[in-house]
Scaffold this motif. Structure first.
Motif, PDB file in Angstrom:
ATOM      1  N   GLU A 109     -42.137 -16.609  41.039  1.00 43.38           N
ATOM      2  CA  GLU A 109     -41.692 -15.756  40.670  1.00 43.38           C
ATOM      3  C   GLU A 109     -41.703 -14.321  39.549  1.00 43.38           C
ATOM      4  O   GLU A 109     -41.892 -15.249  38.050  1.00 43.38           O
ATOM      5  N   ASN A 110     -41.548 -13.540  39.153  1.00 43.51           N
ATOM      6  CA  ASN A 110     -40.826 -12.530  37.950  1.00 43.51           C
ATOM      7  C   ASN A 110     -42.512 -12.943  36.540  1.00 43.51           C
ATOM      8  O   ASN A 110     -41.977 -13.280  36.176  1.00 43.51           O
ATOM      9  N   GLY A 111     -43.077 -12.735  37.333  1.00 44.79           N
ATOM     10  CA  GLY A 111     -44.727 -12.974  36.140  1.00 44.79           C
ATOM     11  C   GLY A 111     -45.234 -13.891  36.018  1.00 44.79           C
ATOM     12  O   GLY A 111     -45.712 -14.442  34.856  1.00 44.79           O
ATOM     13  N   ASN A 112     -44.973 -15.601  37.056  1.00 42.83           N
ATOM     14  CA  ASN A 112     -45.484 -16.834  36.494  1.00 42.83           C
ATOM     15  C   ASN A 112     -45.072 -16.979  35.641  1.00 42.83           C
ATOM     16  O   ASN A 112     -45.882 -17.654  34.047  1.00 42.83           O
ATOM     17  N   PRO A 113     -43.781 -16.800  34.429  1.00 44.24           N
ATOM     18  CA  PRO A 113     -43.330 -17.119  32.949  1.00 44.24           C
ATOM     19  C   PRO A 113     -43.782 -18.525  32.452  1.00 44.24           C
ATOM     20  O   PRO A 113     -44.503 -18.584  31.832  1.00 44.24           O
ATOM     21  N   HIS A 114     -43.686 -19.409  33.031  1.00 41.06           N
ATOM     22  CA  HIS A 114     -44.103 -21.494  32.846  1.00 41.06           C
ATOM     23  C   HIS A 114     -45.928 -21.100  32.835  1.00 41.06           C
ATOM     24  O   HIS A 114     -45.764 -22.341  32.881  1.00 41.06           O
ATOM     25  N   HIS A 115     -46.393 -20.000  33.743  1.00 42.48           N
ATOM     26  CA  HIS A 115     -48.214 -20.127  33.414  1.00 42.48           C
ATOM     27  C   HIS A 115     -48.493 -21.843  34.727  1.00 42.48           C
ATOM     28  O   HIS A 115     -49.035 -22.879  34.646  1.00 42.48           O
ATOM     29  N   PHE A 116     -47.969 -21.884  35.723  1.00 38.38           N
ATOM     30  CA  PHE A 116     -48.215 -22.283  36.950  1.00 38.38           C
ATOM     31  C   PHE A 116     -49.683 -22.201  37.587  1.00 38.38           C
ATOM     32  O   PHE A 116     -49.977 -21.213  37.362  1.00 38.38           O
ATOM     33  N   PHE A 117     -50.286 -23.149  37.627  1.00 35.62           N
ATOM     34  CA  PHE A 117     -51.541 -22.742  38.900  1.00 35.62           C
ATOM     35  C   PHE A 117     -51.311 -24.109  39.481  1.00 35.62           C
ATOM     36  O   PHE A 117     -49.996 -24.571  39.642  1.00 35.62           O
ATOM     37  N   ILE A 118     -52.124 -23.092  40.982  1.00 39.07           N
ATOM     38  CA  ILE A 118     -50.889 -23.676  42.336  1.00 39.07           C
ATOM     39  C   ILE A 118     -52.267 -24.354  42.938  1.00 39.07           C
ATOM     40  O   ILE A 118     -53.625 -23.618  43.013  1.00 39.07           O
ATOM     41  N   ALA A 119     -52.133 -25.673  43.353  1.00 36.86           N
ATOM     42  CA  ALA A 119     -53.568 -25.939  44.203  1.00 36.86           C
ATOM     43  C   ALA A 119     -52.813 -26.075  45.608  1.00 36.86           C
ATOM     44  O   ALA A 119     -52.213 -27.038  46.308  1.00 36.86           O
ATOM     45  N   THR A 120     -53.451 -25.933  46.385  1.00 35.39           N
ATOM     46  CA  THR A 120     -53.603 -25.876  47.941  1.00 35.39           C
ATOM     47  C   THR A 120     -54.174 -25.579  48.392  1.00 35.39           C
ATOM     48  O   THR A 120     -56.013 -25.073  48.262  1.00 35.39           O
ATOM     49  N   GLN A 121     -54.332 -26.616  49.444  1.00 35.36           N
ATOM     50  CA  GLN A 121     -55.840 -25.330  50.866  1.00 35.36           C
ATOM     51  C   GLN A 121     -55.009 -25.147  51.454  1.00 35.36           C
ATOM     52  O   GLN A 121     -55.887 -25.003  52.928  1.00 35.36           O
ATOM     53  N   ASP A 122     -53.896 -24.938  52.190  1.00 39.41           N
ATOM     54  CA  ASP A 122     -53.179 -23.923  52.771  1.00 39.41           C
ATOM     55  C   ASP A 122     -53.646 -22.216  52.882  1.00 39.41           C
ATOM     56  O   ASP A 122     -53.519 -21.498  51.799  1.00 39.41           O
ATOM     57  N   GLN A 123     -54.805 -22.221  53.470  1.00 39.12           N
ATOM     58  CA  GLN A 123     -54.763 -20.078  53.764  1.00 39.12           C
ATOM     59  C   GLN A 123     -54.354 -19.103  53.515  1.00 39.12           C
ATOM     60  O   GLN A 123     -53.977 -17.954  52.686  1.00 39.12           O
ATOM     61  N   ASP A 124     -52.857 -19.486  54.117  1.00 41.89           N
ATOM     62  CA  ASP A 124     -51.758 -18.340  54.009  1.00 41.89           C
ATOM     63  C   ASP A 124     -50.974 -18.130  52.487  1.00 41.89           C
ATOM     64  O   ASP A 124     -50.780 -16.922  52.216  1.00 41.89           O
ATOM     65  N   LEU A 125     -50.584 -19.560  52.211  1.00 48.18           N
ATOM     66  CA  LEU A 125     -50.334 -19.072  50.940  1.00 48.18           C
ATOM     67  C   LEU A 125     -51.080 -19.190  49.737  1.00 48.18           C
ATOM     68  O   LEU A 125     -50.750 -17.795  48.816  1.00 48.18           O
ATOM     69  N   SER A 126     -52.410 -19.704  50.266  1.00 48.80           N
ATOM     70  CA  SER A 126     -53.489 -18.777  49.241  1.00 48.80           C
ATOM     71  C   SER A 126     -53.491 -17.354  49.117  1.00 48.80           C
ATOM     72  O   SER A 126     -53.950 -16.698  48.277  1.00 48.80           O
TER      73      SER A 126
END
Length: 234
Positions: A109-126
């Motif tokens: 949230e808030n513009g991803n200030p910690h610069h996270f990548f997201i690794a997932t197979q969840d289509q809804d989350l993607s």
């Protein structure tokens, strides 16, 4: 690792580095679905991911993800063991754990200030991640990790930045701090100093002086005429 796939990843990483200030070590939030897919396809995430991203990577998870995997039982026991080896990032759900997808969305949230990548197979989350600009998305196809191309939301965000229509709040603050450091910010009540221009002599004063000179020069000539008249009369 194919040369074409590596070039593709390098180009995308350049986009995020240049436009969203991503730096090493890259922080990758990995959920249970990604761990399960990696286990099924015999992918060594810790060994292969840094080479694919072109830099050091920190694999991370959250307590919510681990709790979710524990609740799913033996079917995801192997995925739970993989997730437990990663660094655990603090989330805001200490007392009331939520689903892994909900937890991950709160982390960016808030513009991803910690610069996270997201690794997932969840289509809804993607799909939900793609609605937010500046968040790289990783997934697995067959036995290959893939870094998704920038979403339309990220591309539009960058275009707005380039036309100075939109500047993130954290960048505004950084610009102000930089200006203050360089002494470019004017203090209140400060006035510009006017330059003194070199001025010539006052033309009126010159004229007055010239008149005096002419008057002084005429006086002796008048006296001479009077003296001549006197001599003649004699």
């Amino acid at each position: 690792m194919g040369v074409t796939r590596q070039k593709h990843a390098k180009k995308i990483m350049g986009f995020y580095k240049h436009n969203f200030q991503f730096r090493e070590p890259f922080q990758v939030l990995v959920d249970g679905t990604f761990c399960q897919a990696a286990l099924r396809n015999k992918i060594q995430i810790r060994e292969q991911l840094p080479g694919y991203l072109g830099g050091a990577a920190q694999l991370c998870s959250t307590r919510c993800v681990i709790k979710e995997l524990e609740s799913l039982g033996k079917a995801l026991y192997g995925a739970k063991l993989i997730a437990q080896r990663f660094q655990v990032r603090n989330c805001s759900h200490h007392k009331n754990p939520v689903s892994g997808s909900t937890c991950f969305l709160s982390m960016i949230e808030n513009g991803n200030p910690h610069h996270f990548f997201i690794a997932t197979q969840d289509q809804d989350l993607s799909n939900k991640v793609k609605r937010k600009p500046g968040i790289p998305l990783l997934f697995i196809i067959q036995n290959t990790m893939v870094l998704d191309k920038p979403s339309p939301k990220s591309l539009a965000f960058v275009q707005n930045l380039q036309t100075n229509q939109l500047v993130p709040e954290y960048q505004k603050q950084s610009i102000v701090e930089l200006k203050e450091k360089e002494g470019l910010v004017k203090q209140e009540g400060e006035k510009r100093r006017k330059r003194k221009r070199a001025g010539g002599p006052n033309p009126l004063s010159c004229l007055k002086k010239k008149k005096k000179k002419t008057q002084e020069g005429q006086e002796p000539s008048a006296e001479k005429k009077k003296r001549r008249k006197r001599k003649r009369n004699r």
